[in-house]
Structures are given as structure tokens and as C-alpha cells.
Design a protein around this motif. Structure first.
Motif, PDB file in Angstrom:
ATOM      1  N   LEU A  48       0.887  -1.251  -0.050  1.00  0.00           N
ATOM      2  CA  LEU A  48       0.283  -0.032   0.038  1.00  0.00           C
ATOM      3  C   LEU A  48       0.858   1.356  -0.097  1.00  0.00           C
ATOM      4  N   ARG A  49       2.008   1.293   0.997  1.00  0.00           N
ATOM      5  CA  ARG A  49       2.758   2.434   0.931  1.00  0.00           C
ATOM      6  C   ARG A  49       3.452   2.603  -0.451  1.00  0.00           C
ATOM      7  N   PHE A  74      -9.519   3.647   6.935  1.00  0.00           N
ATOM      8  CA  PHE A  74     -10.471   4.429   6.416  1.00  0.00           C
ATOM      9  C   PHE A  74     -11.752   4.130   6.443  1.00  0.00           C
ATOM     10  N   ILE A  75     -12.820   4.804   6.621  1.00  0.00           N
ATOM     11  CA  ILE A  75     -14.210   4.462   6.560  1.00  0.00           C
ATOM     12  C   ILE A  75     -14.615   5.098   5.316  1.00  0.00           C
ATOM     13  N   MET A  76     -15.270   3.936   4.483  1.00  0.00           N
ATOM     14  CA  MET A  76     -15.499   4.452   3.090  1.00  0.00           C
ATOM     15  C   MET A  76     -16.946   3.777   2.554  1.00  0.00           C
ATOM     16  N   ALA A  95      -6.147  -2.521   2.525  1.00  0.00           N
ATOM     17  CA  ALA A  95      -5.860  -1.760   3.406  1.00  0.00           C
ATOM     18  C   ALA A  95      -6.678  -1.673   4.609  1.00  0.00           C
ATOM     19  N   LYS A  96      -7.471  -2.873   4.429  1.00  0.00           N
ATOM     20  CA  LYS A  96      -8.520  -3.061   5.543  1.00  0.00           C
ATOM     21  C   LYS A  96      -9.464  -1.789   5.881  1.00  0.00           C
TER      22      LYS A  96
END
Length: 641
Positions: free
Chosen positions: A439-440, A492-494, A511-512
Motif C-alpha cells: 500500500l505504501r 479509512f471509513i469508505m 488496506a482493511k
């Protein structure tokens, strides 16, 4: 305060080289540099002496290097667990001075051994110098995070890594030159080793105090149980544990190359001893350059997105080295250094080695920094000590495996190519098990290759502890850019619908990210999202929410909804950080084309400028949706810093 991710000079911070002018770093740097140089001067000089100058019935010349290497590594296996405990229990500066005093005694014994040609005494000194390095390693890596802040840690580790490999190179060259001096070579080595030990003790005297992190610790003298306990402790933080394995794999990878350079130079490149030395020089310089590049590429943060980049480069150039080695012109006799360099085909081999080593530097430095940053301070040195044991075991395994494969008929170039393929498999495993690396890497590429990403107020993003980040929602890559801005993972909340988008949906699941749906549409998903968000904060992590509830369709800031209040309602002291993404509207990933995104590639070209502004944190008790919207609006309207 701001920095441009395309312009390292704009950060307003001194470079990593400025640390050499500061007492908290310079004495330590020269102490570890002189110690590494002395290790290698002594070992290489002794190897040359036993291989070329002495005839011993009980030690064959061909076995000398193997015996010396084994004796030096053995203390890492036996005493690393104890050394880690000592480093956590005592002041690190005092411990380093004690270790450097021990080095003087060892070098005094070695000087007598060289002077009188007492080979058993010299072999005992190899073991003792291994013990010296075993004791020093955990102290070295646990000292840095006590003296350097997060923005200096990558640069400091890069300097240490570069210094270590330069010291190895200079120590080997000096040892070879001194021992080759007719008649008095052994005496010159004896004097050189003693002088380096004295110089190291002198620089250690200036190292500032570095208090114990666990002064009440009771030493467990059983290395087996203590090592197992430390590995279990590290396993509790998966990113730290996988980093330990990743670093150990790097040593496995590097040891195969370093141990086979002499045979590679002689049998494949058909060069003389000078060519073998050139390979070592090129490899060491490559590692040094890669280590120093880490700070510039990471913009003085601990950027583990460099690790996949390093792994890719290691595999690519190891495999290309195999192909380059198959296309070499034949030679009727051993080539001198000048004759070797005169052939263009050899330059490809040198380029592969240099770039392979450079990417190994990019791979290893962020992992060391991550361990130092994330490991529990009270156990940091013990976790590093466990890493030293793993490193030693991986290096021993690499020697055994390489010997078996070469004995089975594999050529050295084939061994290098196979190692490149194995590296790709190992890297893929690590990055999928701990997706933070991948992810990074995606965030690193997006913020440097797709956009020119400018970050302002990054000091407001907490380096430790739980916090809620509140940001406007402009595009489908907002979360990716926020990942690039934070040195820590963000949850993140998405909107649950974004998970249906190819590639991006997979990335956010990796990324959970927490899916959320409107209460009226899917109450179960909505409640589950808030419950998981509270768990994230309980675990001390960063949580990010986009309170507009969806991506803007006109580029304007939409009203903030009240969901954030439900998350923070029972946490009055929780920091809430307002964030504003700027200049993203109109980019490929925003809904600029009749409400559709990702319609016209390169609408604004490549490297278009975008930014993120972080505002001063608020405490949850003072927060309201309207107030947060107003604050984010002010950040959007503020002129660039």
C-alpha cells in the motif's frame, strides 16, 4: 511548514549529512564506522595470511575463510539474546564505551598473536571480535531512535548503513595491503588494529547519555528461551516481525553474492584478484548510494514504500546479471583490471552489480527504521538482537544452500539468476502477508509519478496514539494520497460501493478499509462500521473519515454529516485533525465529466500539482460537523504555505 514531494530541498530541514556535525550522532557514527573497519581489517588480513603466507597441517588454506567466517558468526547465535537485554537494561552510551574498551583488549591479544604468529590465539580473537560485534549491534540500532526523531530516522539509518559498507570496504583493502608488506606485514596489521580500537574508544567517549529503556529488567541468561521470547514479542507486531524476516532475507541474498565474488571473478569473468576486489568495491558503493538515497526519496520520513521498489530492483538486476554473464567474450588468460575494463560487455556486469546493491540499500534501510520506530521501546534492543540471530542463521543457511547447489552442478551465474527469482517470490509473500508495504508503495508511486504532491502542516498528523482524521472527498484516490502523507497506517471509513471498483476495491480491501452504508439503506453495515471504527481507536491507530458522505460532483465542499460525532462521542480528549485536499478537482480520478471519473486520461497531463493541508488538531469535546466543515473550508481557502 511544508514540503514538496518532488523537491527535497523545499523541506527546510538539513540533510542527513548535517547529522555528522551534531554530537548526538557524529561520535556514535565514527565509533561504529571504526569498529566495522577494524573487524574487516583483522579478518581479511588473517584470511590472507592463512591462505598465502603460512603452511599449517591442521588448517588447509582453502578452509581458512570458512573457518574465520564461522567463528565470527557463532557469537551472534550464542550471545545476541543476552546482548539485547544488556542494551535495554543499561545506558547505551556507557555500554558502548565498555564494549569499545573490550575491543582494545581483544586487539592487544591479536597484536601479540600477529607478532608471534600464534594462530590459535588469532582464531580466538576472531571469535572475540564476533562477540564484540554481537554486543554492539543491538546497542547501535536501539541508540538511534532515542536520539533521532521520526523525520531523521531514515537518514540516520542510511548514514549508518553507508558507513558500515564503506568501512567494510576500507577495512578489507587496508588489511590486504598491510599484510602483504614484505617481512613486517603482520606487525603492521597488529599496530593498525590496535590503533583503530583506540580511536573507536576515543570517539565513544563523546557519545551523549542514552538512558536505559528498561532499567528494572532481570537478565535471562538462557539464550534459547530469551530468543524465543523476543521473537514471540516481535510477532505480536506483524509489520515488525515481517521486517525482521525481510532484513534477514536481505542478508541471505547479499551473502550469496559476497561469498562468491572471488570465484565469479576468476571462473566466469576470467579476471585476476584485482577484478575480484573491483566487484567488492562496486557492490559496497552501490549499497552506500542506495542507503543515502532513502532519505531523499522518502522525504525524511520512514517510508516503507521503498521496500517493494528495492525488492523489484534486486530481482531485475540479479536476473540480468545471469544473462550478462552468459554473453562474455572468452579470454586466454586471467585478465588484469585494465584489460577487464577495456571490454564493453564487462560494464554491463558492473552496472548490474551496482544497481542490484543500490536497490538492496533501498530495501533494507526503511525496514531497519520501521523496526526502530514501531518496536516497543522497552524491548527494542532485544528485538534487534533477535534479528541479529535470524541474520546469522539466514547467512549460514545461504552458505550451505549455495554450496549444495554449486556442488550439484549449478553455475555461479545460474545461482545468481535463481536467487533473483527466489527474491521475487519471497518479496511477494512478505508484501501480501503485510499489505502495508504494498500500500505504501502504491501511495509512493501515486504521489511522485502521477501527481506532484505538496504537503503542508504534516506535523499536525499525530506520530503516536489514536486520532481521527477528517478530510474533504474529491476523488477516488484521496485515500491513496493520505497514505502517502502519513508515516503511520491509516484505517479509512469508505462508501461500500467503492469496493466494487476494479483494482481500487482490491486495494482498499487490502488496506482493511471499513465499508459503510447509509443507515436507511443497510443498517447492519452502518452499525458494523461504527463498531469497527471504535475498535480501531481503542487500538491506538489513526482513523480517517470523509464526512461529506461521498465524492463531490461539482468540486465544492459538501455539508458534513454527523457520523463523526457518533465515533468520538465518548472520547472527549481524542484529537480530531482537519485535512484539506487541494487542486484534485479536475484530475483524472475526480467526477469532472458529467459526474464520471476516470474518463479522459492525462486530462491535466502528468505530474499535475495537488496538495494536502493538515490543520491544528481539535479535541473531540469541541467538535461539531458544522465547525469541522468550516475549518476544512478555511484550509482549502488558505494560500499555499
Amino acid at each position: 511548514m511544508s514540503h514538496d514531494l518532488q523537491d527535497p530541498g523545499s523541506a527546510g530541514h538539513p540533510s542527513q549529512f548535517a547529522l555528522l556535525g551534531q554530537r548526538r550522532f557524529a561520535p556514535f557514527f565514527w565509533t561504529q564506522f571504526l569498529g566495522a573497519a577494524n573487524d574487516n581489517l583483522f579478518k581479511f588480513a588473517l584470511t590472507v595470511m592463512l591462505t598465502y603466507q603460512l603452511q599449517l597441517s591442521w588448517l588447509q588454506p582453502a578452509q581458512a575463510g570458512l573457518v574465520i567466517g564461522a567463528l565470527f558468526i557463532l557469537p551472534f547465535v550464542l550471545f545476541s539474546a543476552t546482548s539485547g537485554q544488556l542494551a535495554d537494561k543499561h545506558d547505551k552510551a556507557a555500554l558502548m564505551r565498555l564494549i569499545k574498551s573490550l575491543e582494545i583488549l581483544i586487539m592487544a591479544l591479536a597484536a601479540w598473536g600477529f607478532w608471534t604468529t600464534q594462530v590459535p590465539a588469532l582464531l580466538a580473537c576472531v571469535f572475540l571480535m564476533g562477540l564484540h560485534s554481537t554486543l554492539f549491534g543491538p546497542v547501535k540500532y536501539a541508540y538511534l531512535p532515542q536520539q533521532l526523531n521520526e523525520r531523521e530516522l531514515t537518514g540516520g539509518n542510511g548514514m549508518v548503513e553507508m558507513g558500515t559498507f564503506v568501512a567494510i570496504l576500507l577495512g578489507n583493502v587496508a588489511g590486504g595491503l598491510l599484510i602483504a608488506t614484505p617481512e613486517v606485514g603482520a606487525r603492521h596489521v597488529a599496530l593498525g588494529g590496535l590503533l583503530l580500537a583506540l580511536a573507536g574508544r576515543a570517539t565513544a567517549q563523546a557519545i551523549p547519555a542514552s538512558p536505559a529503556t528498561d532499567p528494572e529488567l532481570r537478565i535471562n541468561w538462557n539464550p534459547v528461551s530469551e530468543t524465543w521470547r523476543n521473537l514471540k514479542l516481535a510477532h505480536g507486531q506483524l509489520a515488525v516481525f515481517r521486517s525482521l524476516l525481510g532484513i534477514s532475507w536481505m542478508w541471505f541474498f547479499g551473502a550469496v553474492f559476497l561469498s562468491n565474488f572471488p570465484a565469479f571473478a576468476k571462473e566466469v569473468l576470467q579476471g585476476n584478484e584485482q577484478v575480484a576486489s573491483l566487484l567488492l568495491v562496486v557492490f559496497s558503493v552501490g549499497i552506500g548510494i542506495g542507503s543515502l538515497l532513502c532519505e531523499m526519496l522518502s522525504k525524511r520520513h520512514v517510508e516503507i514504500g521503498l521496500v517493494p521498489l528495492g525488492a523489484i530492483g534486486m530481482s531485475v538486476f540479479a536476473i540480468d546479471l545471469y544473462f550478462a554473464s552468459r554473453a562474455l567474450p572468452p579470454a586466454s588468460q586471467a585478465l588484469s583490471l585494465g584489460a577487464f575494463l577495456a571490454q564493453a560487455a564487462h560494464w554491463r556486469v558492473l552496472a548490474d552489480l551496482a544497481l542490484l546493491a543500490l536497490f538492496a540499500g533501498l530495501y533494507s534501510v526503511p525496514m531497519y527504521a520501521l523496526i526502530q520506530l514501531r518496536a516497543q521501546p522497552t524491548h527494542r534492543a532485544r528485538i534487534i538482537a533477535a534479528n541479529n540471530i535470524l541474520n546469522a542463521l539466514f547467512m549460514i543457511a545461504s552458505s550451505l544452500l549455495a554450496g549444495v547447489l554449486l556442488g550439484a552442478g549449478l553455475s555461479i551465474p545460474q545461482l545468481f539468476g535463481l536467487l533473483g527469482l527466489a527474491n521475487a517470490v519471497v518479496a511477494a509473500y512478505i508484501f501480501l502477508v503485510v499489505p502495508e508495504y504494498l500500500l505504501r508503495f502504491v501511495a509512493f508511486i501515486a504521489s511522485r509519478c502521477i501527481y506532484r504532491f505538496r504537503l503542508s502542516g504534516e506535523q499536525h498528523i499525530p506520530a503516536q496514539g489514536a486520532a481521527v482524521l477528517v478530510c474533504n472527498h474529491v476523488s477516488f484516490v484521496d485515500a491513496v494520497l493520505l497514505m502517502a502523507a502519513s508515516p503511520r497506517p491509516i484505517r479509512f471509513i469508505m462508501d461500500h460501493r467503492i469496493f466494487r471498483i476494479p483494482v481500487l476495491g482490491w486495494l482498499f480491501r487490502l488496506a482493511k478499509a471499513i465499508p459503510i452504508a447509509p443507515q436507511k439503506q443497510d443498517p447492519a453495515t452502518c452499525e458494523a462500521a461504527f463498531a469497527r471504527a471504535r475498535e480501531v481507536l481503542d487500538e491506538g491507530e489513526l482513523l480517517c473519515i470523509f464526512p461529506e458522505g461521498g465524492i463531490t460532483r461539482d468540486g465544492q465542499l459538501q455539508p458534513f454529516r454527523g457520523g463523526v460525532m457518533k465515533i468520538i462521542e465518548d472520547r472527549p480528549e481524542l484529537p480530531v485533525v482537519p485535512l484539506a485536499l487541494t487542486n484534485l478537482w479536475g484530475s483524472f480520478f475526480s467526477r469532472v465529466e458529467q459526474g464520471q471519473a476516470m474518463v479522459r486520461p492525462f486530462r491535466r497531463g502528468i505530474f499535475s500539482r495537488v496538495g494536502l493541508v493538515a490543520g491544528t488538531p481539535l479535541i473531540a469535546a469541541e467538535v461539531s460537523p458544522e465547525g469541522l466543515q468550516q475549518r476544512v473550508g478555511q484550509l482549502l481557502a488558505a494560500p499555499p504555505a
